[in-house]
Design an enzyme around this catalytic site. Structure first.
Site, mmCIF file in Angstrom:
data_model
loop_
_atom_site.group_PDB
_atom_site.id
_atom_site.type_symbol
_atom_site.label_atom_id
_atom_site.label_comp_id
_atom_site.label_asym_id
_atom_site.label_seq_id
_atom_site.Cartn_x
_atom_site.Cartn_y
_atom_site.Cartn_z
ATOM 1 N N THR A 11 60.797 47.212 -0.131
ATOM 2 C CA THR A 11 61.917 47.139 -1.078
ATOM 3 C C THR A 11 63.225 47.420 -0.354
ATOM 4 O OG1 THR A 11 62.903 48.061 -3.085
ATOM 5 C CG2 THR A 11 61.616 49.579 -1.776
ATOM 6 N N ASP A 71 58.240 45.002 -8.402
ATOM 7 C CA ASP A 71 59.213 44.240 -9.172
ATOM 8 C C ASP A 71 59.278 44.886 -10.539
ATOM 9 O OD1 ASP A 71 61.033 41.937 -8.859
ATOM 10 O OD2 ASP A 71 60.119 41.380 -10.761
ATOM 11 N N ASP A 160 69.216 54.056 -14.862
ATOM 12 C CA ASP A 160 68.825 55.420 -15.238
ATOM 13 C C ASP A 160 69.815 56.117 -16.179
ATOM 14 O OD1 ASP A 160 66.379 55.414 -13.998
ATOM 15 O OD2 ASP A 160 67.079 56.373 -12.163
ATOM 16 N N HIS A 185 57.682 54.188 -15.181
ATOM 17 C CA HIS A 185 56.875 52.973 -15.093
ATOM 18 C C HIS A 185 56.219 52.810 -13.716
ATOM 19 C CE1 HIS A 185 60.972 52.606 -13.920
ATOM 20 N NE2 HIS A 185 60.928 51.344 -13.564
HETATM 21 P P1 ITT Z 1 63.795 44.949 -4.232
HETATM 22 O O1 ITT Z 1 63.538 43.574 -4.833
HETATM 23 O O2 ITT Z 1 64.203 44.879 -2.807
HETATM 24 O O3 ITT Z 1 62.682 45.907 -4.475
HETATM 25 P P2 ITT Z 1 65.726 45.174 -6.398
HETATM 26 O O4 ITT Z 1 66.651 46.273 -6.792
HETATM 27 O O5 ITT Z 1 66.329 43.804 -6.312
HETATM 28 O O6 ITT Z 1 65.072 45.577 -4.987
HETATM 29 P P3 ITT Z 1 64.056 44.247 -8.590
HETATM 30 O O7 ITT Z 1 64.273 42.810 -8.288
HETATM 31 O O8 ITT Z 1 62.669 44.678 -8.948
HETATM 32 O O9 ITT Z 1 64.488 45.164 -7.345
HETATM 33 O O10 ITT Z 1 65.068 44.665 -9.723
HETATM 34 C C1 ITT Z 1 64.779 45.651 -10.631
HETATM 35 C C2 ITT Z 1 66.069 46.305 -11.110
HETATM 36 O O11 ITT Z 1 65.749 47.069 -12.275
HETATM 37 C C3 ITT Z 1 66.608 47.269 -10.069
HETATM 38 O O12 ITT Z 1 67.656 46.719 -9.319
HETATM 39 C C4 ITT Z 1 67.082 48.458 -10.909
HETATM 40 O O13 ITT Z 1 68.418 48.332 -11.179
HETATM 41 C C5 ITT Z 1 66.312 48.341 -12.200
HETATM 42 N N1 ITT Z 1 65.280 49.378 -12.194
HETATM 43 C C6 ITT Z 1 63.963 49.262 -11.876
HETATM 44 N N2 ITT Z 1 63.362 50.458 -11.914
HETATM 45 C C7 ITT Z 1 64.311 51.349 -12.266
HETATM 46 C C8 ITT Z 1 64.312 52.746 -12.452
HETATM 47 O O14 ITT Z 1 63.239 53.485 -12.250
HETATM 48 N N3 ITT Z 1 65.467 53.317 -12.797
HETATM 49 C C9 ITT Z 1 66.586 52.592 -12.986
HETATM 50 N N4 ITT Z 1 66.676 51.284 -12.809
HETATM 51 C C10 ITT Z 1 65.536 50.656 -12.444
#
Ligand code: ITT
Length: 198
Positions: A11, A71, A160, A185
């Site tokens: 990530t 994801d 968050d 999650h």
């Molecule tokens: P990677 O693909 O490199 O892992 P990303 O940030 O682009 O990084 P995602 O495509 O999975 O990851 O996007 C999910 C988004 O949802 C992420 O950028 C966060 O802003 C949000 N998100 C996911 N889990 C979260 C959490 O535990 N707390 C707050 N926001 C979260």
């Protein structure tokens, strides 16, 4: 089953990286993408599982390491599940989550001015564990909650500051990271793959 001893945490999101590395057992050798000069693959999947697989397979092939990718996204009932798989993209190119959060408030206000009671939401996570030979394993986790009327707390990342998990009256952004990471999650999805790590 042979336990995994070395892993790439696939990530580019430092908030996710911190949580995943804190969940994995201490003894495991953990690699981050910072050690490698690899650009991120395009997330062309139509759901979390496909995107998690695209990332983990790509990083695993590039590094020849077993890779764990995540994801995830925030799904708001009033917005019919948006931003969902586009949660990251709502932050724009610069991944600005002040902007993304303002967009959420804007879209919710547009549908209903007083959405205080229509604020149900959840965070969804799909973890993909992929071996360089293409073997894969997936797990999913959900945390239910609601959207807060105001941004609160600076402790977390992403969405968050506006997410209040069910059973609590604080946003994830106000919680100690050690509390958040054991109710979210990602943790729920991790519990289903933890046996791979011993
Ligand atoms: P990677 O693909 O490199 O892992 P990303 O940030 O682009 O990084 P995602 O495509 O999975 O990851 O996007 C999910 C988004 O949802 C992420 O950028 C966060 O802003 C949000 N998100 C996911 N889990 C979260 C959490 O535990 N707390 C707050 N926001 C979260």
């Amino acid at each position: 089953m042979n336990k995994i001893k070395e892993i790439l945490i696939g990530t580019n999101n430092s908030g996710k990286y911190k949580e995943i590395s804190a969940l994995l057992p201490k003894e495991i050798v953990k690699h981050s993408l910072k050690e490698f000069k690899i650009s991120a693959p395009e997330e062309t999947g139509k759901n979390y599982k496909e995107n998690a697989f695209i990332k983990a397979l790509y990083y695993s092939k590039k590094t020849n390491l077993i890779c764990l990718s995540d994801d995830s996204g925030l799904e708001i009932d009033l917005l019919n599940g948006s931003p969902g798989i586009y949660s990251s993209r709502w932050g724009g190119k610069k991944k600005n989550f002040d902007l993304a959060i303002n967009k959420i408030f804007y879209e919710m206000n547009k549908i209903k001015k007083d959405w205080k009671k229509d604020n149900r939401a959840k965070f969804f996570c799909c973890l993909a564990l992929v071996w360089p030979n293409g073997k894969s394993f997936f797990s999913e986790g959900i945390v239910n909650g609601k959207i807060s009327k105001k941004k609160k707390g600076k402790k977390g990342f992403g969405y968050d500051p506006i997410f209040v998990p069910k059973g609590y009256n604080k946003t994830f952004g106000e919680m100690e990271p050690k509390l958040k990471m054991f109710i979210d999650h990602r943790y729920k999805a991790y519990l289903k793959i933890k046996n791979f790590f011993g």
